[in-house]
Design a protein around this motif. Structure first.
Motif, PDB file in Angstrom:
ATOM      1  N   LEU A   5       0.825  -1.199   0.000  1.00 24.28           N
ATOM      2  CA  LEU A   5       0.000   0.000   0.000  1.00 24.28           C
ATOM      3  C   LEU A   5       0.865   1.258   0.000  1.00 24.28           C
ATOM      4  N   PHE A   6       1.954   1.241   0.755  1.00 21.39           N
ATOM      5  CA  PHE A   6       2.878   2.375   0.786  1.00 21.39           C
ATOM      6  C   PHE A   6       3.453   2.628  -0.602  1.00 21.39           C
ATOM      7  N   SER A   7       3.814   1.569  -1.317  1.00 18.59           N
ATOM      8  CA  SER A   7       4.370   1.718  -2.660  1.00 18.59           C
ATOM      9  C   SER A   7       3.351   2.311  -3.627  1.00 18.59           C
ATOM     10  N   ILE A   8       2.104   1.892  -3.511  1.00 21.68           N
ATOM     11  CA  ILE A   8       1.053   2.417  -4.392  1.00 21.68           C
ATOM     12  C   ILE A   8       0.831   3.904  -4.112  1.00 21.68           C
ATOM     13  N   VAL A   9       0.707   4.263  -2.830  1.00 20.71           N
ATOM     14  CA  VAL A   9       0.464   5.664  -2.479  1.00 20.71           C
ATOM     15  C   VAL A   9       1.656   6.530  -2.873  1.00 20.71           C
ATOM     16  N   LEU A  10       2.866   6.016  -2.706  1.00 22.28           N
ATOM     17  CA  LEU A  10       4.058   6.764  -3.095  1.00 22.28           C
ATOM     18  C   LEU A  10       4.102   6.986  -4.604  1.00 22.28           C
ATOM     19  N   THR A  11       3.725   5.980  -5.381  1.00 20.24           N
ATOM     20  CA  THR A  11       3.694   6.114  -6.834  1.00 20.24           C
ATOM     21  C   THR A  11       2.672   7.159  -7.259  1.00 20.24           C
ATOM     22  N   VAL A  12       1.481   7.126  -6.662  1.00 18.94           N
ATOM     23  CA  VAL A  12       0.455   8.123  -6.973  1.00 18.94           C
ATOM     24  C   VAL A  12       0.949   9.516  -6.577  1.00 18.94           C
ATOM     25  N   HIS A  13       1.611   9.605  -5.446  1.00 21.80           N
ATOM     26  CA  HIS A  13       2.123  10.886  -4.951  1.00 21.80           C
ATOM     27  C   HIS A  13       3.121  11.491  -5.938  1.00 21.80           C
ATOM     28  N   VAL A  14       4.045  10.684  -6.434  1.00 21.70           N
ATOM     29  CA  VAL A  14       5.050  11.173  -7.378  1.00 21.70           C
ATOM     30  C   VAL A  14       4.400  11.581  -8.698  1.00 21.70           C
ATOM     31  N   LEU A  15       3.464  10.774  -9.195  1.00 19.89           N
ATOM     32  CA  LEU A  15       2.793  11.104 -10.454  1.00 19.89           C
ATOM     33  C   LEU A  15       1.967  12.381 -10.339  1.00 19.89           C
ATOM     34  N   VAL A  16       1.285  12.562  -9.211  1.00 17.61           N
ATOM     35  CA  VAL A  16       0.505  13.781  -8.998  1.00 17.61           C
ATOM     36  C   VAL A  16       1.432  14.988  -8.907  1.00 17.61           C
ATOM     37  N   GLY A  17       2.572  14.826  -8.253  1.00 18.51           N
ATOM     38  CA  GLY A  17       3.544  15.913  -8.179  1.00 18.51           C
ATOM     39  C   GLY A  17       4.052  16.321  -9.553  1.00 18.51           C
ATOM     40  N   LEU A  18       4.339  15.340 -10.392  1.00 21.17           N
ATOM     41  CA  LEU A  18       4.770  15.646 -11.758  1.00 21.17           C
ATOM     42  C   LEU A  18       3.648  16.306 -12.552  1.00 21.17           C
ATOM     43  N   GLY A  19       2.413  15.873 -12.317  1.00 15.16           N
ATOM     44  CA  GLY A  19       1.266  16.496 -12.985  1.00 15.16           C
ATOM     45  C   GLY A  19       1.087  17.946 -12.577  1.00 15.16           C
ATOM     46  N   ILE A  20       1.284  18.234 -11.301  1.00 14.69           N
ATOM     47  CA  ILE A  20       1.181  19.622 -10.835  1.00 14.69           C
ATOM     48  C   ILE A  20       2.255  20.483 -11.493  1.00 14.69           C
ATOM     49  N   ILE A  21       3.460  19.953 -11.580  1.00 15.94           N
ATOM     50  CA  ILE A  21       4.547  20.706 -12.216  1.00 15.94           C
ATOM     51  C   ILE A  21       4.204  21.006 -13.671  1.00 15.94           C
ATOM     52  N   ALA A  22       3.707  20.006 -14.387  1.00 15.03           N
ATOM     53  CA  ALA A  22       3.353  20.202 -15.798  1.00 15.03           C
ATOM     54  C   ALA A  22       2.233  21.222 -15.954  1.00 15.03           C
ATOM     55  N   LEU A  23       1.204  21.145 -15.098  1.00 16.92           N
ATOM     56  CA  LEU A  23       0.089  22.086 -15.222  1.00 16.92           C
ATOM     57  C   LEU A  23       0.490  23.511 -14.872  1.00 16.92           C
ATOM     58  N   VAL A  24       1.331  23.672 -13.889  1.00 16.56           N
ATOM     59  CA  VAL A  24       1.774  25.023 -13.532  1.00 16.56           C
ATOM     60  C   VAL A  24       2.615  25.616 -14.659  1.00 16.56           C
ATOM     61  N   LEU A  25       3.437  24.798 -15.287  1.00 15.11           N
ATOM     62  CA  LEU A  25       4.255  25.312 -16.390  1.00 15.11           C
ATOM     63  C   LEU A  25       3.421  25.636 -17.630  1.00 15.11           C
ATOM     64  N   MET A  26       2.286  24.979 -17.809  1.00 19.67           N
ATOM     65  CA  MET A  26       1.423  25.241 -18.960  1.00 19.67           C
ATOM     66  C   MET A  26       0.575  26.500 -18.778  1.00 19.67           C
ATOM     67  N   GLN A  27       0.363  26.939 -17.566  1.00 14.53           N
ATOM     68  CA  GLN A  27      -0.501  28.094 -17.326  1.00 14.53           C
ATOM     69  C   GLN A  27       0.209  29.382 -17.691  1.00 14.53           C
ATOM     70  N   HIS A  28      -0.594  30.354 -18.106  1.00  8.23           N
ATOM     71  CA  HIS A  28      -0.071  31.674 -18.430  1.00  8.23           C
ATOM     72  C   HIS A  28       0.008  32.502 -17.163  1.00  8.23           C
ATOM     73  N   GLY A  29       0.974  33.370 -17.111  1.00  8.32           N
ATOM     74  CA  GLY A  29       1.085  34.278 -15.985  1.00  8.32           C
ATOM     75  C   GLY A  29       0.069  35.403 -16.087  1.00  8.32           C
ATOM     76  N   LYS A  30       0.046  36.247 -15.075  1.00 12.03           N
ATOM     77  CA  LYS A  30      -0.893  37.369 -15.075  1.00 12.03           C
ATOM     78  C   LYS A  30      -0.568  38.366 -16.176  1.00 12.03           C
ATOM     79  N   GLY A  31       0.687  38.497 -16.550  1.00 12.02           N
ATOM     80  CA  GLY A  31       1.075  39.433 -17.591  1.00 12.02           C
ATOM     81  C   GLY A  31       0.725  38.966 -18.988  1.00 12.02           C
ATOM     82  N   ALA A  32       0.359  37.710 -19.162  1.00 16.82           N
ATOM     83  CA  ALA A  32       0.034  37.183 -20.487  1.00 16.82           C
ATOM     84  C   ALA A  32      -1.322  37.652 -20.972  1.00 16.82           C
ATOM     85  N   ASP A  33      -2.175  38.163 -20.083  1.00 21.63           N
ATOM     86  CA  ASP A  33      -3.505  38.618 -20.494  1.00 21.63           C
ATOM     87  C   ASP A  33      -3.413  39.843 -21.389  1.00 21.63           C
ATOM     88  N   ALA A  34      -2.480  40.720 -21.132  1.00 21.24           N
ATOM     89  CA  ALA A  34      -2.330  41.918 -21.963  1.00 21.24           C
ATOM     90  C   ALA A  34      -1.860  41.538 -23.361  1.00 21.24           C
TER      91      ALA A  34
END
Length: 119
Positions: A5-34
């Motif tokens: 169970l620890f291995s499964i939760v750790l794997t999900v944790h790492v994948l979610v962390g990588l997903g957060i990094i990818a989504l944050v890098l894909m988002q535009h900053g506040k200055g991109a609206d102009a």
């Protein structure tokens, strides 16, 4: 079962962390609206002019919540009490040779090599 169970939760944790990094890098900053107002092509995107910002920020928020829950789960799973490792020396029968002036312990052979070592 706990290690599995620890291995499964750790794997999900790492994948979610990588997903957060990818989504944050894909988002535009506040200055991109102009820049989008002057025809940068954001209105022709898949989600529309402001749809991608809402979708990406909501998805990032959901992944952050899952990351938080997996962090709590990992801390709970790792805090379980485990058996303390036994010392190697507990099982070893340590017998010291008798000093030269004293008699050998009962059951010791007279021709042992420990008695023939020069000092």
């Amino acid at each position: 079962m706990s290690n599995y169970l620890f291995s499964i939760v750790l794997t999900v944790h790492v994948l979610v962390g990588l997903g957060i990094i990818a989504l944050v890098l894909m988002q535009h900053g506040k200055g991109a609206d102009a820049g989008a107002a002057f025809g940068s092509g954001a209105s022709g995107s898949v989600f529309g002019a402001s749809g991608s910002a809402n979708f990406l920020s909501r998805t990032t928020g959901m992944l952050a919540a899952v990351f938080f829950l997996t962090s709590l789960g990992l801390s709970y799973l790792s805090s379980g009490t485990t058996a303390k490792p036994a010392s190697i020396m507990q099982d070893a029968a340590v017998t010291a040779p008798a000093p030269a002036g004293e008699a050998a312990p009962a059951g010791a052979a007279d021709d042992s090599k420990a008695q023939s070592i020069p000092k």
